[in-house]
Design a protein around this motif. Sequence first.
Motif, PDB file in Angstrom:
ATOM      1  N   LYS A 239       6.531 -10.872   2.489  1.00  0.00           N
ATOM      2  CA  LYS A 239       6.964 -11.196   1.126  1.00  0.00           C
ATOM      3  C   LYS A 239       7.490 -10.000   0.355  1.00  0.00           C
ATOM      4  O   LYS A 239       7.990 -10.156  -0.768  1.00  0.00           O
ATOM      5  CB  LYS A 239       5.778 -11.794   0.334  1.00  0.00           C
ATOM      6  N   CYS A 240       7.374  -8.798   0.915  1.00  0.00           N
ATOM      7  CA  CYS A 240       7.769  -7.609   0.145  1.00  0.00           C
ATOM      8  C   CYS A 240       9.252  -7.656  -0.225  1.00  0.00           C
ATOM      9  O   CYS A 240      10.123  -7.656   0.644  1.00  0.00           O
ATOM     10  CB  CYS A 240       7.464  -6.340   0.944  1.00  0.00           C
ATOM     11  N   PRO A 241       9.559  -7.678  -1.522  1.00  0.00           N
ATOM     12  CA  PRO A 241      10.967  -7.793  -1.922  1.00  0.00           C
ATOM     13  C   PRO A 241      11.771  -6.526  -1.679  1.00  0.00           C
ATOM     14  O   PRO A 241      12.992  -6.519  -1.838  1.00  0.00           O
ATOM     15  CB  PRO A 241      10.879  -8.115  -3.419  1.00  0.00           C
ATOM     16  N   LYS A 242      11.072  -5.439  -1.299  1.00  0.00           N
ATOM     17  CA  LYS A 242      11.783  -4.172  -1.094  1.00  0.00           C
ATOM     18  C   LYS A 242      11.779  -3.757   0.378  1.00  0.00           C
ATOM     19  O   LYS A 242      12.191  -2.640   0.704  1.00  0.00           O
ATOM     20  CB  LYS A 242      11.106  -3.059  -1.920  1.00  0.00           C
ATOM     21  N   ASP A 243      11.248  -4.586   1.255  1.00  0.00           N
ATOM     22  CA  ASP A 243      11.103  -4.222   2.680  1.00  0.00           C
ATOM     23  C   ASP A 243      10.398  -2.867   2.823  1.00  0.00           C
ATOM     24  O   ASP A 243      10.778  -2.036   3.652  1.00  0.00           O
ATOM     25  CB  ASP A 243      12.472  -4.171   3.390  1.00  0.00           C
ATOM     26  N   ALA A 244       9.376  -2.672   2.005  1.00  0.00           N
ATOM     27  CA  ALA A 244       8.716  -1.358   1.982  1.00  0.00           C
ATOM     28  C   ALA A 244       7.492  -1.294   2.894  1.00  0.00           C
ATOM     29  O   ALA A 244       6.920  -0.223   3.087  1.00  0.00           O
ATOM     30  CB  ALA A 244       8.294  -1.031   0.545  1.00  0.00           C
ATOM     31  N   ILE A 245       7.077  -2.448   3.436  1.00  0.00           N
ATOM     32  CA  ILE A 245       5.824  -2.491   4.215  1.00  0.00           C
ATOM     33  C   ILE A 245       6.135  -2.721   5.684  1.00  0.00           C
ATOM     34  O   ILE A 245       6.983  -3.551   6.032  1.00  0.00           O
ATOM     35  CB  ILE A 245       4.910  -3.622   3.668  1.00  0.00           C
ATOM     36  N   THR A 246       5.455  -1.978   6.533  1.00  0.00           N
ATOM     37  CA  THR A 246       5.579  -2.190   7.980  1.00  0.00           C
ATOM     38  C   THR A 246       4.185  -2.383   8.542  1.00  0.00           C
ATOM     39  O   THR A 246       3.293  -1.566   8.317  1.00  0.00           O
ATOM     40  CB  THR A 246       6.212  -0.960   8.674  1.00  0.00           C
ATOM     41  N   THR A 247       4.008  -3.508   9.257  1.00  0.00           N
ATOM     42  CA  THR A 247       2.716  -3.787   9.890  1.00  0.00           C
ATOM     43  C   THR A 247       2.898  -3.658  11.403  1.00  0.00           C
ATOM     44  O   THR A 247       4.026  -3.555  11.893  1.00  0.00           O
ATOM     45  CB  THR A 247       2.243  -5.207   9.537  1.00  0.00           C
ATOM     46  N   PRO A 248       1.786  -3.707  12.156  1.00  0.00           N
ATOM     47  CA  PRO A 248       1.910  -3.524  13.607  1.00  0.00           C
ATOM     48  C   PRO A 248       2.813  -4.543  14.302  1.00  0.00           C
ATOM     49  O   PRO A 248       3.236  -4.313  15.431  1.00  0.00           O
ATOM     50  CB  PRO A 248       0.460  -3.657  14.083  1.00  0.00           C
TER      51      PRO A 248
END
Length: 286
Positions: A239-248
């Motif tokens: 859901k991150c609107p900035k594509d700022a999160i990366t998960t495994p």
Amino acid sequence: MARSLIVYFSQGGTTAKVAGSIATGLRREGYQVDLHNMKEERQPDISGYDLLGIGSPVYFFRPPFIVTDYLKSLTDLGGLPAFTFVLHGTYRFDTGRSIRRVLARKGAQDVGYFHCHGADFFLGYIKQGYLFSPDHPTPAELSLAEDFGSQVAGRVAGKPYSLAEEDRPPPLVYRLQRLSLNRWFAEQIYSRFFRLDKEKCDACGLCMKMCPRANISEDKDGYPVWGRNCLLCLTCEMKCPKDAITTPISWPFIRPIMKYNVSHASRDPALDHVRVTHRKGRTRPI
Ligand SMILES: Cc1cc2nc3c(=O)[nH]c(=O)nc-3n(C[C@H](O)[C@H](O)[C@H](O)COP(=O)(O)O)c2cc1C
């Protein structure tokens, strides 16, 4: 008036929809029905109810940890009639069976099992460009869920019921995936590798708000910090609107596994799918 409690977990809304349809069927038979999503902070007191329903999506070929934890927290059910329903985007395997077994161990009387497809917003597949079971549950599935509610009421009233067939366990390749995504790996390994790109993050707080386990807190500057109580639902990255999160799920060695699953499921005539792209928190059809 007989009272039923339906406790379910729903992050995307499909399990909630089916819970609502089952409730309609039960109400048709004169039940008063209360609905509760497990992601709400306080779990309801089940004393005083005549019937319990447990609803769960399938996560990694098993119930999500939030459902297992809820079932574990139940005390002796002393013969309380209980039914189970499961939503799945591709393959549910024996998810329903594992829930029904715990309920039986807790002393519940099994009065029904329902399953149907639900739109599969699993980021691993979305990143491969596939959304499985879009538009599910369909109106036909919801109508079956409503009928299921009526049938359950009939069974509680004494109509004969032969126990629904047990689901089959996963083949080895999916069993290994399930094993590699178990609670130990989630808590000890994957939870440590949620990464934030602070250049992109504007500390909007959406990931914290959407986390079903309240597992994301904020640091002194308002940026998200992950704890170890993760379900691996991947909503934060999704859901991150900035594509700022990366998960495994974005790790390179995961990609071939997702490719394998997607290539198998996309060729399965029993499953619907559409091709999609995903960017800045939004999944769009191609
Ligand atoms: C993290 C995650 C893992 C999932 N794993 C499976 C799976 O192993 N098998 C399956 O059939 N569906 C899987 N799904 C799809 C969901 O079970 C399905 O879309 C369900 O309808 C979601 O319920 P909800 O909309 O109430 O959250 C997964 C979805 C997510 C988000």
